[in-house]
Design a protein around this motif. Sequence first.
Motif, short mmCIF file in Angstrom:
data_model
loop_
_atom_site.label_atom_id
_atom_site.label_comp_id
_atom_site.label_asym_id
_atom_site.label_seq_id
_atom_site.Cartn_x
_atom_site.Cartn_y
_atom_site.Cartn_z
N HIS A 1 127.73 32.21 -73.46
CA HIS A 1 127.15 33.31 -72.68
C HIS A 1 128.01 33.74 -71.49
N ASP B 1 117.69 30.66 -77.63
CA ASP B 1 118.17 32.03 -77.57
C ASP B 1 117.37 32.80 -78.61
N HIS C 1 117.91 35.15 -80.55
CA HIS C 1 118.52 35.60 -81.80
C HIS C 1 118.83 34.46 -82.77
N CYS D 1 126.57 38.38 -81.46
CA CYS D 1 126.10 37.63 -82.64
C CYS D 1 125.58 38.55 -83.73
N CYS E 1 129.98 35.96 -75.84
CA CYS E 1 128.92 36.98 -75.89
C CYS E 1 129.37 38.28 -75.22
N CYS F 1 127.52 41.89 -74.65
CA CYS F 1 126.17 41.94 -75.23
C CYS F 1 125.13 41.91 -74.12
N ASN G 1 122.60 44.09 -79.96
CA ASN G 1 121.23 44.09 -80.45
C ASN G 1 120.20 44.66 -79.47
#
Lengths: 208, 475
Positions: free
Chosen positions: B69, B134, B136, B352, B412, B415, B434
Amino acid sequence: MQVFTRHTAIAAPLLQDDINTDQIAPVLHGRGLKEDYRAMLFHRARRRDDGSDNPDFVLNKPQFRNAGILVTGQNFGAGSSRESAVWSMLANGIRVIVARSFADIYRENCLQNGVLPIVLAPADADAFTARVIAADGAGPFTVDLVSQRISGPGGDDIAFDIAAADRMRLIEGLDDIGLTLKHMDQIVSWEKGAAAAQPWLQTARDNR
Amino acid sequence: MTQSNAVPKTLFDKIWDFHRVGERADGRELLYIDRHVLHELHAHHGFSHLEKRRRPVHRPDLTFAVQDHTVATKPGRDDDSNPSGAAFLKAMRDGTRRNGIRLFDLGDPEQGISHVVAPELGIVLPGATHAVPDSHASTVGGLGALAFGCGTSEMTHILATQVMALKRPKRLRARLDGRLGPHVGAKDVALRLIAKLGVAGARGHAVEYAGSAIAAMPIEQRMTLCNLNIEMGGRSGFVAPDDATFGWLAGRPYVPQGVLWDRALAHWRTLESDDDAEFDREVALDCSALEPQISWGTDPSQVVGISGRVPDAADVAPSRRAAAESAYAYMGLAPGTPLAGLPIDRVFIGSCTNSRLPDLQVAAAIVRGRRVAPGVTAMVVPGSSSVKREAEAAGLDRVFRDAGFFWGESGCSMCAGGNGDRGAPGERCVSTTNRNFENRQGPKVRTHLASPATAAASAIAGRIADVRQVLAGAA
Ligand code: SF4
């Protein structure tokens, strides 16, 4: 976990649907491991572009500065699993959230931390919301988890439902891990069974 | 495959029932977690909680950890490249060392985003349960695993006990049929499904994705689809494993080998919903006429086809009108505005959702021999260091760099911007991630979610573009 039996506080209306965890507790950069959960709560909504307080945001209004009950819309807490979205409520003394519905992980995170998530029957939710708006922070509401009732200005007590197990967990402030550790024998015997039935599940080894 | 003498079961029921250890006094079911993957934003809370109470990690050998992250993406990065991440990285390193947990650290050849690393190493297996702190986590459902995102307390609970205490979710089957058109992929299917069901449409449900469109989907696309499951509120999401799954997994480092592989494979072939199994809910989507999709608003259900326009508030469901109104303001878009043609400032390919090798191949094929439009900042951040290495071996890094893209180290990145990679206020960004929530990619950044193909085509065009037109030379 803090025990929850009864909570008396000002109720603040934040009547939007789908409030997500990025809104509730935006990641504040530069603080490292020692995060300021109190400052985190609705950090962006609370401030204008120049960094000054946004007087229009409900929790910034004088009558709601010490609100301890949040009243909100559908699907509250959508998005991330970050528990800071609940810790930031606690850090501000908000122990009850009355929503039309909750996102699954968020609701779970509330129960883990002694925050009571309430979903009222639709007619009761309408009535309660109207009373919260009418009270406008002038008088507190009391949420009693033992009798499962909300009382306060503007009308009769409102009953609410909560699963018996969730209620017990909050009232007794149960240590969730402790509850499960009582089943350690079962867990170990499951592992033995799995090692025989699907041995690949019980070892995770780099075969190179 | 219905066994005549048994009650028909869904795949969800088969995996759940096998992993059900027992029931707690409070009625919650204890579900054994076969693989638990930590990341640095949450792990330190769990380690210090357990240490204070002198509780050991029950199965460090089934637990893995990644740094994803907060890691910087610039070449030559170290702990301090992102100053606000350094403490997290160090706490993770210390905590995993003390507890004997395998860490894919900064500099490890297999470091990357948890949901990318775990499947590509074969740490995830069909029919296994999986948890990550997380939301996801269900990405790995693309391999037929039952995966749960969890909070920090739940993560700590799993560390101590290797089980989750859950209420059994309901079962939803999403039937996705039809043949996808050219340049239309899993990202487009997922965005359309979320638009159809809404951001809370699958709340409380474990979703089985089935149908002819799924059967034809490569594994990486199935992962993209399952990744976005949480954006419609689903508790878990997965695809029944098939020969494509088994072929994809064979030979990966952590999968069983030799006779154990044969035994596992025989079991994995039973992992499907029985013919007469009952679902609590079924939804269907015909994907054959689907065009590339793009989000216009500030939640992942505010999506239109690439030839579409920002909808009028009058045309959205009454309960969604307030959200639409606030999205117009944040996104700086009036109702009726066509999406295609909107000038953009930024393109991000990664996360991801869309950072595996085939995602980068798709984007590179569009970018090859072209240039990023002037004024557009374009980034590619591979989902893992392995993906990065493979992409470089195939020369994709050069394709991107020659076109003017930044080519980063894995993580990440943009994101959620946890590593400092963020856009500037007001920027319009086409992103393969996402979440298009307000301020997610930086204060006041306007995010449009789309596929790698659409993102790549938009980078070239300098505006939101229909990839099919860019390739036809019409843009
Ligand atoms: S890429 Fe984004 S969604 Fe995925 S694990 Fe990282 S921050 Fe979470």
